[in-house]
Scaffold this motif. Structure first.
Motif, PDB file in Angstrom:
ATOM      1  N   LEU A 185       0.829  -1.201   0.000  1.00 15.02           N
ATOM      2  CA  LEU A 185       0.000   0.000   0.000  1.00 15.02           C
ATOM      3  C   LEU A 185       0.868   1.257   0.000  1.00 15.02           C
ATOM      4  CD1 LEU A 185      -3.073   0.930   0.348  1.00 15.02           C
ATOM      5  CD2 LEU A 185      -2.396   1.380   2.694  1.00 15.02           C
ATOM      6  N   LEU A 186       1.917   1.251   0.824  1.00 15.56           N
ATOM      7  CA  LEU A 186       2.772   2.425   0.951  1.00 15.56           C
ATOM      8  C   LEU A 186       3.749   2.596  -0.203  1.00 15.56           C
ATOM      9  CD1 LEU A 186       3.538   2.337   4.776  1.00 15.56           C
ATOM     10  CD2 LEU A 186       1.819   3.690   3.559  1.00 15.56           C
ATOM     11  N   SER A 187       3.749   1.653  -1.129  1.00 12.62           N
ATOM     12  CA  SER A 187       4.644   1.769  -2.276  1.00 12.62           C
ATOM     13  C   SER A 187       3.974   2.476  -3.454  1.00 12.62           C
ATOM     14  CB  SER A 187       5.148   0.391  -2.708  1.00 12.62           C
ATOM     15  OG  SER A 187       4.092  -0.356  -3.259  1.00 12.62           O
ATOM     16  N   SER A 188       2.727   2.887  -3.280  1.00  6.07           N
ATOM     17  CA  SER A 188       2.042   3.589  -4.371  1.00  6.07           C
ATOM     18  C   SER A 188       1.400   4.875  -3.860  1.00  6.07           C
ATOM     19  CB  SER A 188       0.965   2.694  -4.988  1.00  6.07           C
ATOM     20  OG  SER A 188      -0.150   2.587  -4.133  1.00  6.07           O
ATOM     21  N   LYS A 189       1.426   5.895  -4.706  1.00  2.16           N
ATOM     22  CA  LYS A 189       0.816   7.175  -4.338  1.00  2.16           C
ATOM     23  C   LYS A 189      -0.676   7.036  -4.037  1.00  2.16           C
ATOM     24  CE  LYS A 189       3.697  10.859  -6.073  1.00  2.16           C
ATOM     25  NZ  LYS A 189       3.747  12.053  -6.907  1.00  2.16           N
ATOM     26  N   PRO A 190      -1.431   6.316  -4.886  1.00  3.97           N
ATOM     27  CA  PRO A 190      -2.861   6.165  -4.584  1.00  3.97           C
ATOM     28  C   PRO A 190      -3.093   5.430  -3.256  1.00  3.97           C
ATOM     29  CG  PRO A 190      -2.408   5.520  -6.849  1.00  3.97           C
ATOM     30  CD  PRO A 190      -1.092   5.720  -6.189  1.00  3.97           C
ATOM     31  N   GLY A 191      -2.242   4.462  -2.959  1.00  2.00           N
ATOM     32  CA  GLY A 191      -2.359   3.730  -1.702  1.00  2.00           C
ATOM     33  C   GLY A 191      -2.113   4.641  -0.514  1.00  2.00           C
ATOM     34  N   ILE A 192      -1.077   5.451  -0.605  1.00  2.00           N
ATOM     35  CA  ILE A 192      -0.767   6.401   0.466  1.00  2.00           C
ATOM     36  C   ILE A 192      -1.921   7.383   0.648  1.00  2.00           C
ATOM     37  CG2 ILE A 192       0.735   8.335   1.112  1.00  2.00           C
ATOM     38  CD1 ILE A 192       3.059   6.747  -0.186  1.00  2.00           C
ATOM     39  N   GLN A 193      -2.469   7.872  -0.466  1.00  2.00           N
ATOM     40  CA  GLN A 193      -3.579   8.832  -0.383  1.00  2.00           C
ATOM     41  C   GLN A 193      -4.802   8.215   0.288  1.00  2.00           C
ATOM     42  OE1 GLN A 193      -3.935   9.956  -4.508  1.00  2.00           O
ATOM     43  NE2 GLN A 193      -2.496  11.651  -4.292  1.00  2.00           N
ATOM     44  N   ALA A 194      -5.130   6.980  -0.071  1.00  2.00           N
ATOM     45  CA  ALA A 194      -6.291   6.319   0.526  1.00  2.00           C
ATOM     46  C   ALA A 194      -6.060   6.073   2.007  1.00  2.00           C
ATOM     47  CB  ALA A 194      -6.572   4.996  -0.197  1.00  2.00           C
ATOM     48  N   PHE A 195      -4.866   5.594   2.357  1.00  2.00           N
ATOM     49  CA  PHE A 195      -4.548   5.313   3.761  1.00  2.00           C
ATOM     50  C   PHE A 195      -4.526   6.608   4.566  1.00  2.00           C
ATOM     51  CE2 PHE A 195      -1.404   3.523   6.997  1.00  2.00           C
ATOM     52  CZ  PHE A 195      -2.370   2.756   7.639  1.00  2.00           C
ATOM     53  N   ARG A 196      -3.979   7.688   3.982  1.00  2.00           N
ATOM     54  CA  ARG A 196      -3.954   8.984   4.664  1.00  2.00           C
ATOM     55  C   ARG A 196      -5.385   9.475   4.934  1.00  2.00           C
ATOM     56  NH1 ARG A 196      -0.553  12.399   1.536  1.00  2.00           N
ATOM     57  NH2 ARG A 196       1.131  12.084   3.005  1.00  2.00           N
ATOM     58  N   GLY A 197      -6.262   9.316   3.942  1.00  2.00           N
ATOM     59  CA  GLY A 197      -7.654   9.724   4.139  1.00  2.00           C
ATOM     60  C   GLY A 197      -8.312   8.959   5.269  1.00  2.00           C
ATOM     61  N   PHE A 198      -8.049   7.656   5.326  1.00  2.00           N
ATOM     62  CA  PHE A 198      -8.592   6.845   6.404  1.00  2.00           C
ATOM     63  C   PHE A 198      -8.045   7.299   7.760  1.00  2.00           C
ATOM     64  CE2 PHE A 198      -7.742   3.275   9.302  1.00  2.00           C
ATOM     65  CZ  PHE A 198      -9.047   2.973   9.647  1.00  2.00           C
ATOM     66  N   LEU A 199      -6.720   7.465   7.843  1.00  2.00           N
ATOM     67  CA  LEU A 199      -6.111   7.879   9.113  1.00  2.00           C
ATOM     68  C   LEU A 199      -6.594   9.255   9.538  1.00  2.00           C
ATOM     69  CD1 LEU A 199      -2.466   6.591   8.588  1.00  2.00           C
ATOM     70  CD2 LEU A 199      -4.214   5.613  10.075  1.00  2.00           C
ATOM     71  N   GLU A 238      -0.675  11.133  12.032  1.00  2.00           N
ATOM     72  CA  GLU A 238       0.703  11.465  12.390  1.00  2.00           C
ATOM     73  C   GLU A 238       1.651  10.279  12.209  1.00  2.00           C
ATOM     74  OE1 GLU A 238      -1.296   9.896  15.955  1.00  2.00           O
ATOM     75  OE2 GLU A 238      -1.790  11.566  14.637  1.00  2.00           O
ATOM     76  N   ASN A 239       1.158   9.062  12.396  1.00  2.00           N
ATOM     77  CA  ASN A 239       2.012   7.886  12.200  1.00  2.00           C
ATOM     78  C   ASN A 239       2.473   7.780  10.748  1.00  2.00           C
ATOM     79  OD1 ASN A 239       1.878   7.065  14.866  1.00  2.00           O
ATOM     80  ND2 ASN A 239       0.095   5.790  14.530  1.00  2.00           N
ATOM     81  N   LEU A 240       1.550   7.938   9.818  1.00  2.00           N
ATOM     82  CA  LEU A 240       1.905   7.889   8.402  1.00  2.00           C
ATOM     83  C   LEU A 240       2.820   9.046   8.041  1.00  2.00           C
ATOM     84  CD1 LEU A 240       1.675   6.704   5.550  1.00  2.00           C
ATOM     85  CD2 LEU A 240      -0.403   8.080   5.260  1.00  2.00           C
ATOM     86  N   GLU A 241       2.520  10.229   8.533  1.00  2.00           N
ATOM     87  CA  GLU A 241       3.342  11.403   8.224  1.00  2.00           C
ATOM     88  C   GLU A 241       4.763  11.211   8.766  1.00  2.00           C
ATOM     89  OE1 GLU A 241       2.385  13.598   6.084  1.00  2.00           O
ATOM     90  OE2 GLU A 241       0.391  12.747   6.016  1.00  2.00           O
ATOM     91  N   PHE A 242       4.900  10.636   9.951  1.00  2.00           N
ATOM     92  CA  PHE A 242       6.225  10.348  10.502  1.00  2.00           C
ATOM     93  C   PHE A 242       6.949   9.336   9.627  1.00  2.00           C
ATOM     94  CE2 PHE A 242       8.889   7.571  13.188  1.00  2.00           C
ATOM     95  CZ  PHE A 242       9.855   8.487  13.569  1.00  2.00           C
ATOM     96  N   TRP A 243       6.259   8.268   9.244  1.00  2.00           N
ATOM     97  CA  TRP A 243       6.878   7.236   8.412  1.00  2.00           C
ATOM     98  C   TRP A 243       7.358   7.840   7.088  1.00  2.00           C
ATOM     99  CZ3 TRP A 243       6.343   4.889   3.697  1.00  2.00           C
ATOM    100  CH2 TRP A 243       7.035   3.688   3.525  1.00  2.00           C
TER     101      TRP A 243
END
Length: 164
Positions: free
Chosen positions: A50-64, A71-76
């Motif tokens: 999931l974190l290897s793709s921009k769309p995956g990051i965007q979807a996960f960020r929206g969920f978080l 903040e966990n994703l932003e730190f990572w």
């Protein structure tokens, strides 16, 4: 005998024209969706993918964001970016990440255990490219065990991800 369109009131004709325009727009939209469905994919079933793709990051960020825990994703992501920081900028970038995410008074403090936090404090004197590696792994593990399973059950992962 059929009178044709002349027997229909003009107000009905105007509404019919409006409906025809709306239906043609809807048909165009449906055609666009059909053509572009091939460029969409479902959310991966593991966090690393999931974190290897921009769309995956965007979807996960929206969920978080919906859970007030992005903040966990932003730190990572900041740690990923830090790994490629040049030597002359390492110290400043390390301090910025520490102040934003690790410091007890940080505005977006991440949940690190005291052992990892103390080890990181010691590394801040002479930051290196791998300064945040242990902390990043802890946060990744936390997201993988806690946030990611909830993401998979959410509507955020049920929608196709747009491949940009």
């Amino acid at each position: 005998m059929c009178k044709g369109l002349s027997g229909i009131p003009s107000s009905c004709l105007e509404r019919a024209k409006g409906m025809r325009v709306k239906l043609s727009h809807l048909a165009e939209k449906q055609e666009w969706v059909y053509k572009h469905r091939a460029t969409e994919e479902k959310a991966p079933q593991d966090l690393e993918s999931l974190l290897s793709s921009k769309p995956g990051i965007q979807a996960f960020r929206g969920f978080l964001r919906s859970e007030f825990s992005e903040e966990n994703l932003e730190f990572w992501l900041a740690c990923e970016d830090y790994k490629s920081t040049s030597g002359s900028r390492l110290a400043a970038r390390a301090q910025n990440i520490f102040k934003q995410f690790v410091d007890p008074d940080a505005p977006r403090e991440v949940n690190l255990d005291s052992e990892t936090r103390e080890a990181l404090v010691g590394l801040m004197e002479e930051p290196a490219a791998d300064t945040f590696l242990q902390a990043q792994r802890r946060i990744f593990s936390l997201m993988a065990k806690d946030s990611f399973p909830r993401f998979l059950r959410s509507s955020y992962s049920q929608q196709p991800l747009r491949v940009l």
